[in-house]
Design a protein around this motif. Structure first.
Motif, PDB file in Angstrom:
ATOM      1  N   GLY A  79      -1.995  18.019  24.113  1.00 52.78           N
ATOM      2  CA  GLY A  79      -1.482  18.378  22.808  1.00 52.78           C
ATOM      3  C   GLY A  79      -2.234  17.818  21.621  1.00 52.78           C
ATOM      4  O   GLY A  79      -1.795  17.979  20.476  1.00 52.78           O
ATOM      5  N   THR A  80      -3.378  17.154  21.837  1.00 50.23           N
ATOM      6  CA  THR A  80      -4.138  16.602  20.714  1.00 50.23           C
ATOM      7  C   THR A  80      -4.950  17.687  20.032  1.00 50.23           C
ATOM      8  O   THR A  80      -5.323  18.697  20.637  1.00 50.23           O
ATOM      9  CB  THR A  80      -5.086  15.492  21.201  1.00 50.23           C
ATOM     10  OG1 THR A  80      -5.990  16.043  22.152  1.00 50.23           O
ATOM     11  CG2 THR A  80      -4.317  14.355  21.829  1.00 50.23           C
ATOM     12  N   GLY A  81      -5.244  17.465  18.749  1.00 47.07           N
ATOM     13  CA  GLY A  81      -6.106  18.375  18.026  1.00 47.07           C
ATOM     14  C   GLY A  81      -7.521  18.323  18.573  1.00 47.07           C
ATOM     15  O   GLY A  81      -7.986  17.271  19.012  1.00 47.07           O
ATOM     16  N   LYS A  82      -8.208  19.471  18.557  1.00 44.44           N
ATOM     17  CA  LYS A  82      -9.536  19.532  19.164  1.00 44.44           C
ATOM     18  C   LYS A  82     -10.498  20.261  18.241  1.00 44.44           C
ATOM     19  O   LYS A  82     -10.127  21.214  17.556  1.00 44.44           O
ATOM     20  CB  LYS A  82      -9.470  20.231  20.522  1.00 44.44           C
ATOM     21  CG  LYS A  82      -8.461  19.571  21.464  1.00 44.44           C
ATOM     22  CD  LYS A  82      -8.422  20.213  22.815  1.00 44.44           C
ATOM     23  CE  LYS A  82      -7.235  19.689  23.630  1.00 44.44           C
ATOM     24  NZ  LYS A  82      -7.186  18.233  23.702  1.00 44.44           N
ATOM     25  N   ALA A  83     -11.749  19.760  18.248  1.00 44.01           N
ATOM     26  CA  ALA A  83     -12.774  20.369  17.398  1.00 44.01           C
ATOM     27  C   ALA A  83     -14.125  20.213  18.057  1.00 44.01           C
ATOM     28  O   ALA A  83     -14.350  19.318  18.879  1.00 44.01           O
ATOM     29  CB  ALA A  83     -12.779  19.728  16.022  1.00 44.01           C
ATOM     30  N   MET A  84     -15.026  21.104  17.695  1.00 48.89           N
ATOM     31  CA  MET A  84     -16.419  21.027  18.137  1.00 48.89           C
ATOM     32  C   MET A  84     -17.320  20.942  16.914  1.00 48.89           C
ATOM     33  O   MET A  84     -17.045  21.566  15.878  1.00 48.89           O
ATOM     34  CB  MET A  84     -16.811  22.264  18.955  1.00 48.89           C
ATOM     35  CG  MET A  84     -16.121  22.399  20.281  1.00 48.89           C
ATOM     36  SD  MET A  84     -16.791  23.822  21.183  1.00 48.89           S
ATOM     37  CE  MET A  84     -15.694  23.864  22.602  1.00 48.89           C
TER      38      MET A  84
END
Length: 346
Positions: A188-193
């Motif tokens: 459920g954590t926010g994710k980014a690339m």
């Protein structure tokens, strides 16, 4: 767990082969000089108090002292206790282009090294976020799985170079797909690339891969490396530059930053696009966007109470130097009188 507080000082160990070669050359020179004086047995009788084997022992002690000194300066530390703790953060995956075009020198010292320096600064500013690294050229590989071990992240970062991916090209889409497989979507954590590239994508549909990432709530940001004017791509052999890459007609290949591709990927990924310069990598702008992501608490295990052990190595180094200092080139009269290996005639 063992770690080094200043691991960069371990590069000093690379001087050991140099010392060894110098010692061998000097030893051979001395041996040849002694042979010119006459027979070795005669010389031993002329100078009976001189030991020709002592220099080897002194050199060994000196090298041991040097090794212990370097390790001591690097400050080895031992984690005495592992604790499970809760952290609140997000997942950040770095996609780093390692194609040959990243060696172009329109950024100092080149695009790839400039990007690595920026990533190292980013890691230094992280606190609770997890970070991973995917490298790509014609293919993509996971260089660092998602982790909160920032020391390990910098260690893996230092090993990145253009030769680690055998297939040349720029497969941004494959890197995005591999980055997606590295995420754990159950926490459920926010994710980014963050894609760091010159944008010369020749292998696949990066925009389609970006849209698939957005469908899973992963934002995709892009840092453009290079200049629109471009620069030649250096060619290296045995660590030395031997010219520049050329095309089939013999013309020098000029690698240019493809800003249109970078902007298109960032727009499709609901992310930011920043063109890096020598003065500003642009990662601070991207991180400003990432800081707005939702962060959730997760469990992680880490070593606590790291204890310094440099004093032991410095002590061993000092001891070796003291012993080396008191060893002279004179033979021990007591040992020579023993004549343990002398064959008595009947």
């Amino acid at each position: 767990m063992l770690r080094f507080a200043h691991i960069e000082y371990l590069w000093g160990l690379a001087a050991i082969p140099v010392f060894l070669l110098l010692f061998i050359r000097v030893t051979r020179w001395k041996t040849k000089a002694i042979k010119k004086l006459g027979d070795r047995n005669v010389i031993d009788k002329i100078v009976p108090d001189v030991s020709f084997s002592t220099p080897r022992l002194k050199f060994i002690l000196f090298m041991l002292a040097y090794v212990f000194l370097i390790i001591g300066i690097a400050d080895p530390q031992i984690g005495s206790k592992m604790e499970e703790e809760k952290r609140k953060g997000a997942d950040l995956m770095i996609l780093l282009d390692v194609s040959n075009s990243m060696l172009s020198q329109d950024m100092a010292p080149n695009r790839l090294e400039n990007a690595k320096q920026a990533i190292a600064q980013l890691i230094d500013n992280l606190h609770s976020d997890r970070i991973g690294i995917v490298v790509f050229a014609g293919e993509a590989y996971v260089q660092l799985p998602m982790t909160t071990d920032y020391s390990a992240a910098k260690l893996f970062l230092n090993t990145i170079n253009t030769s680690m991916v055998p297939t040349q090209g720029t497969a941004i889409g494959a890197a995005i797909d591999l980055g997606m497989k590295s995420f754990d979507f159950n926490d459920g954590t926010g994710k980014a690339m963050i894609i760091i590239t010159d944008g010369e994508n020749h292998e696949d549909d990066a925009v389609a891969a970006t849209k698939n990432a957005v469908d899973k709530d992963v934002s995709v940001h892009v840092i453009g490396m290079g200049s629109p004017e471009g620069a030649a791509i250096p060619k290296y052999q045995d660590g030395k530059q031997v010219g520049f890459h050329t095309d089939t007609t013999g013309q020098t290949v000029i690698s240019k930053l493809n800003e249109d591709m970078c902007k298109e990927i960032a727009a499709a990924g609901n992310g930011a696009y920043v063109r890096a310069t020598n003065a500003n990598s642009g990662l601070n702008i991207v991180m400003g966007q990432i800081d707005k992501m939702q962060r959730k608490t997760y469990d992680t295990k880490s070593f606590k109470d790291f204890e310094d052990r440099f004093q032991f190595f410095l002590g061993f180094a000092f001891l070796c130097l003291v012993v080396e200092f008191f060893i002279t080139n004179r033979r021990s009269l007591r040992l020579s009188r023993l004549k343990l290996f002398e064959v008595k005639s009947a």
